[in-house]
Design a protein around this motif. Structure first.
Motif: not given
Length: 445
Positions: A400-419
């Motif tokens: 979670g911290g890594v994805m936030l630090s990368m500046g990923l968009s809201f939809p992208t974060i949850f698309a990756l988390t769904a995998i």
């Protein structure tokens, strides 16, 4: 003269209504996992007070959270197999006393380093207690209601976690953060003698151990006082052979063991990522912290409702298929969260669905793991699956911290988390394929 008879202890449990002894066992194990949940969650609620008193930075506090998770993993790996050798009751009570003393000592920590060490020790005790409680509960449940009763018992964890926040909010301001840790230590110490006096040892373990007929008769009479057990012999568990850890990798179990581990790992990646980072991610999308906290609460509520609901479905249908569909559905709901940044009502429903399917499935997976393994390695199987799951929990917290630090968009974060949720569903479905019987709801001998 009475005719000799052979009694299968599981069939005996199946053929009698749920007794007061079994209900008491469920309540006691519910209290144990509730205290587990309280202790695990409390550190997060008191962290701001610790930071204020000792002037620590967030980076310095990070090991405090990680130490408990690593302790949980080590406790499950080491203490779990002991329950298959020395009994569920003895190891469960030992674990409860161990984490109680460690929590109590934590309250008197003079500095952050000592607190981190003692939180690690607390985690070791917690890691041993939870799998033993699941195993013991499972072995006293009728097969037709086992999944429901085990998941109902496990709801104590969610209740205890919520209670940690309520207690902390009420007493930290007046009595300091140490008071929460004192409560987390005193409660299990008070519970321990009650467990010693009232908690029965597993009937299946007693049969497996051999030479325990009088103890078995005593417990069976607690379940049904009127039954005649004169000259009875007891079956229902195979004799142990070799290390319980090695038994997990025997010919008919090793594939399922690895797939269960994959399921636990992936499931807890999603749960811990959402539990730790959901409020922050939602707040970053433009909603207030108060709104983010309220919406995030739907994840825990959904998990509690899902646990009990899925437990009932697991008793009625193929449990592997139920959990496979539910895990995968959880992934879909997580994906939907990413599409709902402009629609708070949809976000609330999606988060509830993610909790119902994802978190609820994880509780159901504990019940299924207890049913998957034979008596001689059951506690080890549950414990080691949980230990691997803790690696997923640590990974999810970090991702979670890594994805936030990368500046990923809201939809992208949850698309990756769904995998990981989809992978957990596929793994659980594959576990079912490794079993010869179509619906192996019954606990193996």
């Amino acid at each position: 003269m009475s005719t000799p008879k052979t009694i299968n202890v599981q069939e005996f449990i199946n053929s009698h209504k749920l007794s007061s002894t079994q209900i008491l066992l469920l309540v006691l194990c519910f209290l144990i996992v509730a205290i587990d949940g309280f202790d695990l969650a409390s550190i997060g609620f008191i962290a701001p007070a610790i930071k204020a008193e000792w002037g620590t930075t967030p980076a310095q506090l990070a090991p405090l959270f990680g130490s408990g998770l690593f302790g949980l993993m080590l406790g499950a790996l080491i203490i779990g197999p002991l329950a298959d050798r020395f009994g569920r009751k003895a190891i469960l009570i030992f674990s409860v006393v161990f984490f109680a003393v460690a929590s109590l000592l934590s309250a008197f920590s003079p500095d952050l380093t000592v607190l981190i060490v003692l939180r690690f020790m607390t985690g070791v005790g917690l890691g041993g207690a939870m799998p033993s409680a699941v195993t013991l509960t499972s072995e006293y449940c009728p097969e037709g209601r086992r999944s429901f009763l085990v998941t109902l018992m496990f709801c104590g964890f969610t209740l205890g976690s919520a209670l940690g926040g309520v207690v902390a909010s009420q007493i930290v301001a007046d009595y300091g953060w140490r008071s929460v840790l004192v409560i987390g230590g005193v409660l299990p110490l008070l519970l321990a003698p009650v467990l010693w006096r009232l908690l029965p040892e597993s009937l299946r373990f007693l049969v497996m151990k051999g030479g325990q007929d009088q103890r078995i008769v005593s417990v069976l009479h607690r379940i049904e006082p009127s039954v005649d057990l004169t000259n009875a012999t007891f079956t229902g568990a195979e004799k142990p052979h070799g290390s319980p850890v090695l038994q997990l990798f025997e010919t008919d179990l090793w594939r399922g063991t690895l797939l269960l581990w994959a399921t636990f790992f992936m499931g807890l990646v999603v749960i811990y990522l959402l539990s730790n980072w959901l409020p922050t991610i939602i707040n970053n999308s433009g909603l207030s912290l108060q709104a983010a906290a309220l919406i995030t609460a739907m994840f825990q509520i959904g998990g509690t409702v899902g646990s009990v609901s899925l437990g009932r479905l697991m008793d009625k249908f193929n449990p592997y298929h139920v959990l496979a569909f539910s895990y995968a559905s959880g992934g879909v709901f997580v994906f939907l969260i990413g599409l709902s940044s402009e629609l708070p009502w949809l976000m609330t429903l999606a988060i509830f669905g993610a909790g119902f399917s994802g978190s609820g499935s994880q509780v159901g997976a504990n019940a299924l793991a207890a049913a998957y393994y034979p008596t001689a390695s059951r506690a080890t199987g549950v414990a080691w699956a949980n230990a691997v799951g803790r690696l997923g929990a640590v990974s999810g917290s970090m991702l979670g911290g890594v994805m936030l630090s990368m500046g990923l968009s809201f939809p992208t974060i949850f698309a990756l988390t769904a995998i990981p949720g989809i992978i957990a569903g596929a793994s659980m479905f594959a576990v079912g394929l490794t079993r010869r019987r179509a619906v192996p709801v019954a606990v193996a001998a």
